[in-house]
Design a protein around this motif. Structure first.
Motif, PDB file in Angstrom:
ATOM      1  N   ILE A   1      58.118  56.315  61.316  1.00  0.00           N
ATOM      2  CA  ILE A   1      57.862  55.260  62.739  1.00  0.00           C
ATOM      3  C   ILE A   1      56.196  55.793  63.379  1.00  0.00           C
ATOM      4  CG2 ILE A   1      58.957  54.444  64.337  1.00  0.00           C
ATOM      5  CD1 ILE A   1      60.086  53.895  61.983  1.00  0.00           C
ATOM      6  N   GLU A   2      56.085  54.682  63.570  1.00  0.00           N
ATOM      7  CA  GLU A   2      54.167  55.030  64.398  1.00  0.00           C
ATOM      8  C   GLU A   2      53.994  53.738  65.822  1.00  0.00           C
ATOM      9  OE1 GLU A   2      50.984  56.365  66.055  1.00  0.00           O
ATOM     10  OE2 GLU A   2      51.950  57.574  64.337  1.00  0.00           O
ATOM     11  N   SER A   3      54.148  54.064  66.816  1.00  0.00           N
ATOM     12  CA  SER A   3      53.358  53.806  67.624  1.00  0.00           C
ATOM     13  C   SER A   3      52.235  52.728  67.916  1.00  0.00           C
ATOM     14  CB  SER A   3      53.694  54.683  68.898  1.00  0.00           C
ATOM     15  OG  SER A   3      52.598  55.557  68.251  1.00  0.00           O
ATOM     16  N   GLY A   4      50.935  53.831  67.096  1.00  0.00           N
ATOM     17  CA  GLY A   4      50.289  52.947  66.296  1.00  0.00           C
ATOM     18  C   GLY A   4      50.170  52.422  65.042  1.00  0.00           C
ATOM     19  N   PRO A   5      48.655  51.584  65.376  1.00  0.00           N
ATOM     20  CA  PRO A   5      48.382  50.533  64.292  1.00  0.00           C
ATOM     21  C   PRO A   5      48.733  51.134  62.778  1.00  0.00           C
ATOM     22  CG  PRO A   5      46.544  50.387  65.668  1.00  0.00           C
ATOM     23  CD  PRO A   5      48.286  51.447  66.669  1.00  0.00           C
ATOM     24  N   ARG A   6      47.953  52.358  62.802  1.00  0.00           N
ATOM     25  CA  ARG A   6      47.702  52.822  61.785  1.00  0.00           C
ATOM     26  C   ARG A   6      48.424  54.267  61.326  1.00  0.00           C
ATOM     27  NH1 ARG A   6      41.289  51.815  61.683  1.00  0.00           N
ATOM     28  NH2 ARG A   6      42.195  49.994  62.897  1.00  0.00           N
ATOM     29  N   SER A   7      48.380  54.849  60.624  1.00  0.00           N
ATOM     30  CA  SER A   7      48.900  56.400  60.475  1.00  0.00           C
ATOM     31  C   SER A   7      47.650  56.950  60.779  1.00  0.00           C
ATOM     32  CB  SER A   7      49.394  56.680  59.266  1.00  0.00           C
ATOM     33  OG  SER A   7      50.118  55.914  58.310  1.00  0.00           O
TER      34      SER A   7
ATOM     35  N   GLY B   1      56.408  59.888  63.742  1.00  0.00           N
ATOM     36  CA  GLY B   1      55.139  60.258  63.618  1.00  0.00           C
ATOM     37  C   GLY B   1      54.604  59.791  62.563  1.00  0.00           C
ATOM     38  N   THR B   2      52.823  59.881  62.602  1.00  0.00           N
ATOM     39  CA  THR B   2      52.544  60.098  61.073  1.00  0.00           C
ATOM     40  C   THR B   2      51.195  60.910  61.165  1.00  0.00           C
ATOM     41  OG1 THR B   2      51.261  58.122  61.903  1.00  0.00           O
ATOM     42  CG2 THR B   2      52.934  57.144  60.436  1.00  0.00           C
ATOM     43  N   GLU B   3      51.163  62.454  61.484  1.00  0.00           N
ATOM     44  CA  GLU B   3      50.172  62.990  61.789  1.00  0.00           C
ATOM     45  C   GLU B   3      50.035  63.819  60.021  1.00  0.00           C
ATOM     46  OE1 GLU B   3      49.558  65.328  65.355  1.00  0.00           O
ATOM     47  OE2 GLU B   3      50.430  63.821  65.923  1.00  0.00           O
ATOM     48  N   LEU B   4      49.066  64.586  60.329  1.00  0.00           N
ATOM     49  CA  LEU B   4      49.641  65.200  59.162  1.00  0.00           C
ATOM     50  C   LEU B   4      51.160  66.695  58.546  1.00  0.00           C
ATOM     51  CD1 LEU B   4      48.083  66.497  56.335  1.00  0.00           C
ATOM     52  CD2 LEU B   4      46.999  68.625  57.591  1.00  0.00           C
ATOM     53  N   VAL B   5      51.156  67.094  60.171  1.00  0.00           N
ATOM     54  CA  VAL B   5      52.008  68.029  59.785  1.00  0.00           C
ATOM     55  C   VAL B   5      53.143  66.936  59.368  1.00  0.00           C
ATOM     56  CG1 VAL B   5      52.697  67.693  62.383  1.00  0.00           C
ATOM     57  CG2 VAL B   5      53.810  69.403  60.773  1.00  0.00           C
ATOM     58  N   SER B   6      53.676  65.041  59.508  1.00  0.00           N
ATOM     59  CA  SER B   6      54.788  64.363  59.204  1.00  0.00           C
ATOM     60  C   SER B   6      54.530  64.114  57.733  1.00  0.00           C
ATOM     61  CB  SER B   6      54.153  62.970  60.044  1.00  0.00           C
ATOM     62  OG  SER B   6      54.176  63.452  61.348  1.00  0.00           O
ATOM     63  N   MET B   7      53.315  64.068  57.039  1.00  0.00           N
ATOM     64  CA  MET B   7      52.976  64.370  55.657  1.00  0.00           C
ATOM     65  C   MET B   7      54.225  65.736  55.161  1.00  0.00           C
ATOM     66  SD  MET B   7      52.497  61.517  55.230  1.00  0.00           S
ATOM     67  CE  MET B   7      53.012  60.831  57.145  1.00  0.00           C
ATOM     68  N   SER B   8      54.051  66.462  55.673  1.00  0.00           N
ATOM     69  CA  SER B   8      54.213  67.877  55.483  1.00  0.00           C
ATOM     70  C   SER B   8      55.844  67.725  55.601  1.00  0.00           C
ATOM     71  CB  SER B   8      53.698  68.841  56.174  1.00  0.00           C
ATOM     72  OG  SER B   8      54.586  70.319  56.414  1.00  0.00           O
TER      73      SER B   8
ATOM     74  N   ARG C   1      61.395  49.293  68.586  1.00  0.00           N
ATOM     75  CA  ARG C   1      61.442  48.298  69.478  1.00  0.00           C
ATOM     76  C   ARG C   1      59.836  47.523  68.988  1.00  0.00           C
ATOM     77  NH1 ARG C   1      61.242  50.748  74.164  1.00  0.00           N
ATOM     78  NH2 ARG C   1      63.393  50.311  75.087  1.00  0.00           N
ATOM     79  N   LEU C   2      59.562  47.361  68.659  1.00  0.00           N
ATOM     80  CA  LEU C   2      58.334  46.604  68.158  1.00  0.00           C
ATOM     81  C   LEU C   2      57.345  46.308  69.137  1.00  0.00           C
ATOM     82  CD1 LEU C   2      59.903  44.189  64.933  1.00  0.00           C
ATOM     83  CD2 LEU C   2      59.217  47.146  65.349  1.00  0.00           C
ATOM     84  N   GLN C   3      56.372  46.061  68.337  1.00  0.00           N
ATOM     85  CA  GLN C   3      55.081  45.528  69.696  1.00  0.00           C
ATOM     86  C   GLN C   3      55.431  43.772  70.518  1.00  0.00           C
ATOM     87  OE1 GLN C   3      51.426  45.976  67.468  1.00  0.00           O
ATOM     88  NE2 GLN C   3      51.051  48.004  68.569  1.00  0.00           N
ATOM     89  N   ASP C   4      56.289  42.889  69.220  1.00  0.00           N
ATOM     90  CA  ASP C   4      56.441  41.755  69.974  1.00  0.00           C
ATOM     91  C   ASP C   4      57.895  41.560  70.557  1.00  0.00           C
ATOM     92  OD1 ASP C   4      58.309  42.390  68.049  1.00  0.00           O
ATOM     93  OD2 ASP C   4      57.809  40.620  66.882  1.00  0.00           O
ATOM     94  N   GLY C   5      58.645  42.961  70.767  1.00  0.00           N
ATOM     95  CA  GLY C   5      59.610  43.095  71.600  1.00  0.00           C
ATOM     96  C   GLY C   5      60.552  42.805  71.503  1.00  0.00           C
TER      97      GLY C   5
ATOM     98  N   GLY D   1      52.990  50.425  64.734  1.00  0.00           N
ATOM     99  CA  GLY D   1      53.511  49.545  65.722  1.00  0.00           C
ATOM    100  C   GLY D   1      55.519  49.321  66.553  1.00  0.00           C
ATOM    101  N   ALA D   2      55.544  50.265  66.592  1.00  0.00           N
ATOM    102  CA  ALA D   2      57.337  50.358  66.486  1.00  0.00           C
ATOM    103  C   ALA D   2      57.502  52.263  67.036  1.00  0.00           C
ATOM    104  CB  ALA D   2      57.919  50.415  65.425  1.00  0.00           C
ATOM    105  N   GLU D   3      58.456  52.064  68.295  1.00  0.00           N
ATOM    106  CA  GLU D   3      58.496  53.303  68.816  1.00  0.00           C
ATOM    107  C   GLU D   3      59.939  53.477  68.916  1.00  0.00           C
ATOM    108  OE1 GLU D   3      57.175  52.561  72.624  1.00  0.00           O
ATOM    109  OE2 GLU D   3      55.350  53.519  72.228  1.00  0.00           O
ATOM    110  N   ILE D   4      60.588  54.800  68.798  1.00  0.00           N
ATOM    111  CA  ILE D   4      62.553  54.062  69.032  1.00  0.00           C
ATOM    112  C   ILE D   4      62.841  54.520  70.212  1.00  0.00           C
ATOM    113  CG2 ILE D   4      61.508  56.934  69.167  1.00  0.00           C
ATOM    114  CD1 ILE D   4      64.849  56.981  67.598  1.00  0.00           C
ATOM    115  N   ALA D   5      63.594  53.275  70.714  1.00  0.00           N
ATOM    116  CA  ALA D   5      63.961  52.946  72.342  1.00  0.00           C
ATOM    117  C   ALA D   5      65.250  53.825  72.149  1.00  0.00           C
ATOM    118  CB  ALA D   5      63.949  51.468  71.639  1.00  0.00           C
ATOM    119  N   ASP D   6      66.426  54.039  70.689  1.00  0.00           N
ATOM    120  CA  ASP D   6      67.925  54.255  70.380  1.00  0.00           C
ATOM    121  C   ASP D   6      68.291  55.011  69.583  1.00  0.00           C
ATOM    122  OD1 ASP D   6      70.339  54.694  72.483  1.00  0.00           O
ATOM    123  OD2 ASP D   6      70.976  52.771  71.017  1.00  0.00           O
ATOM    124  N   ILE D   7      69.349  56.000  70.273  1.00  0.00           N
ATOM    125  CA  ILE D   7      70.037  56.777  68.787  1.00  0.00           C
ATOM    126  C   ILE D   7      70.633  56.846  68.992  1.00  0.00           C
ATOM    127  CG2 ILE D   7      70.217  58.991  68.025  1.00  0.00           C
ATOM    128  CD1 ILE D   7      67.180  60.118  68.952  1.00  0.00           C
ATOM    129  N   ARG D   8      71.683  56.059  68.303  1.00  0.00           N
ATOM    130  CA  ARG D   8      73.081  56.292  67.983  1.00  0.00           C
ATOM    131  C   ARG D   8      73.370  57.307  67.414  1.00  0.00           C
ATOM    132  NH1 ARG D   8      70.969  51.033  67.069  1.00  0.00           N
ATOM    133  NH2 ARG D   8      72.119  50.827  65.346  1.00  0.00           N
TER     134      ARG D   8
END
Length: 404
Positions: A183-189, A160-167, A227-231, A209-216
């Motif tokens: 990590i931010e799923s959108g194109p900008r913070s 996340g890149t909201e204000l609380v994320s910066m905090s 997982r990036l936007q291009d797959g 433009g990325a999402e978390i797909a798995d935690i190991r």
């Protein structure tokens, strides 16, 4: 607990501010019920500043700010009941409360709901993978660092890149942890400048433009897969995952009480006086639309309290009266949802967009454009439409965005 004029549900900034304002308006008996064992709401978990400038004229840490709010309420003659959970509210209003001494039924003249928000959990975000230690949200991180003096990880990935994320970035650095990536799923913070520049100044990698797909991991987190936007996928080594933002209203009591819930905000639908669909019940603060700053909620709590005080003095306009406001193209949510026939707590309609937009923000009354302004903004940024700029009367108001 008989003879209550106003029952405030929730002892965060909005609830405590409303309670103090009611006492200042001459309301005799104001009771605040809080399910936690301490008042102050989310700021109590925040060891950082700045809090308190508009309320107390000085910069305070979150914990000291929460203390000052509670102290101000007690000094004003507010009754504060901790470990009290509201179970349901019926017409009357009649309020069922679970107390340390058992269930109780209260019949206050008015109720203000100020139950705040919660963060979306890993389960709510549908993130798969292992279940090791080190997966937290922001509230848990603040609690661990500032209240328990414990550092849950050293190299976390922040989602996340909201204000609380910066905090959260600052909290990590202050505790001796350095984020491995953001990590931010959108194109900008989502945070505004200059806050969105913070990770770059600190040389923390940011992946848009990325999402978390798995935690190991085994006992603790060892890596995450993006997982990036291009797959394509990418692995990042880390020892923790911090989910931030994506706040939703804590509206369980409102839902169980049959109060109309706005599907866009997830909180109670209210009019410009702060009234919900249940007569005698008002709402204020982050319960109405997710995250806002503590200072904003404090101001809003006082405004709704003034509306309640006016109501008790004889303003009996129906909660169902007024003009419905519709969200058109580009608008993810708006609040309040109705313009009241009488009473005014909110001076503007607050909007959030569903995507970054550069264009024109427009208000239409009965299909006619009546107000507009240039707009360049993005999701999670507060946008205000002043109510005094809108015509009256009208049967239908619609707010929409025209991209350029």
């Amino acid at each position: 607990m008989t003879g209550i004029d106003v029952l405030v549900v929730g002892a965060g900034p909005a609830g405590l501010a409303a309670a103090v304002a009611l006492r200042q308006a001459g309301i005799a008996r104001v009771v605040v019920v809080e399910r936690q064992g301490v008042a102050g709401g989310i700021p109590r978990q925040c060891g950082h500043s700045p809090f308190g400038m508009r309320e107390f004229g000085r910069i305070l840490s979150g914990r000291r700010y929460a203390d000052r709010l509670a102290e101000a309420a007690l000094a004003a003659g507010v009754e504060l009941r901790l470990h009290h959970s509201v179970v349901a509210i019926a017409a009357g209003p009649v309020v069922t409360v679970a107390t340390p001494d058992g269930p109780a039924t209260l019949a206050p003249r008015r109720v203000i709901l100020a139950t705040g928000i919660r963060e979306a959990t890993r389960a709510a975000r549908l993130v798969s993978g292992d279940r090791p230690l080190g997966i937290l949200n922001t509230g848990t991180l603040q609690d661990q660092v500032f209240l328990r003096r414990s550092v849950p990880f050293r190299r976390p990935v922040i989602i996340g890149t909201e204000l609380v994320s910066m905090s959260a970035v600052l909290t990590c650095l202050g505790a001796g942890a350095r984020p491995a990536a953001i990590i931010e799923s959108g194109p900008r913070s989502l945070a505004r400048a200059p806050f969105r520049w913070l990770p770059y100044a600190l040389r923390v990698p940011v992946h848009h433009g990325a999402e978390i797909a798995d935690i190991r991991g085994g006992r603790i987190v060892e890596a995450v897969t993006l997982r990036l936007q291009d797959g394509e996928t990418r692995s990042i080594a880390c020892d923790g995952v911090l989910f931030t933002g994506r706040f939703t209203p804590e509206a369980g009591v409102a839902r169980m009480s049959g109060i109309e819930i706005d599907p866009a905000t997830g909180g109670p639908a209210v009019d410009t006086a702060g009234r919900t669909s249940l007569a005698g019940v008002y709402a204020a603060g982050n319960l109405l639309r997710g995250v806002e700053t503590a200072g904003w909620c404090w101001t809003e709590g006082r405004a709704v309290a003034r509306s309640v005080a006016a109501d008790l003095a004889g303003d009996a306009a129906s909660a169902a009266a007024g003009i419905r406001i519709e969200a058109g193209d580009g608008i993810r949510l708006l609040m309040p949802q109705r313009i009241a026939a009488a009473g005014r707590a909110f001076e503007a309609i607050q909007l959030r967009l569903d995507r970054p937009v550069r264009g024109e923000l427009r208000v239409e009354a009965d299909g006619r454009p009546v107000w507009s302004r240039r707009l360049s903004s993005g999701p999670e940024r507060r946008i205000l439409v002043p109510l005094k700029a809108l015509p009256a009367p009208a049967k239908r108001l619609r707010i929409l965005v025209h991209p350029v």
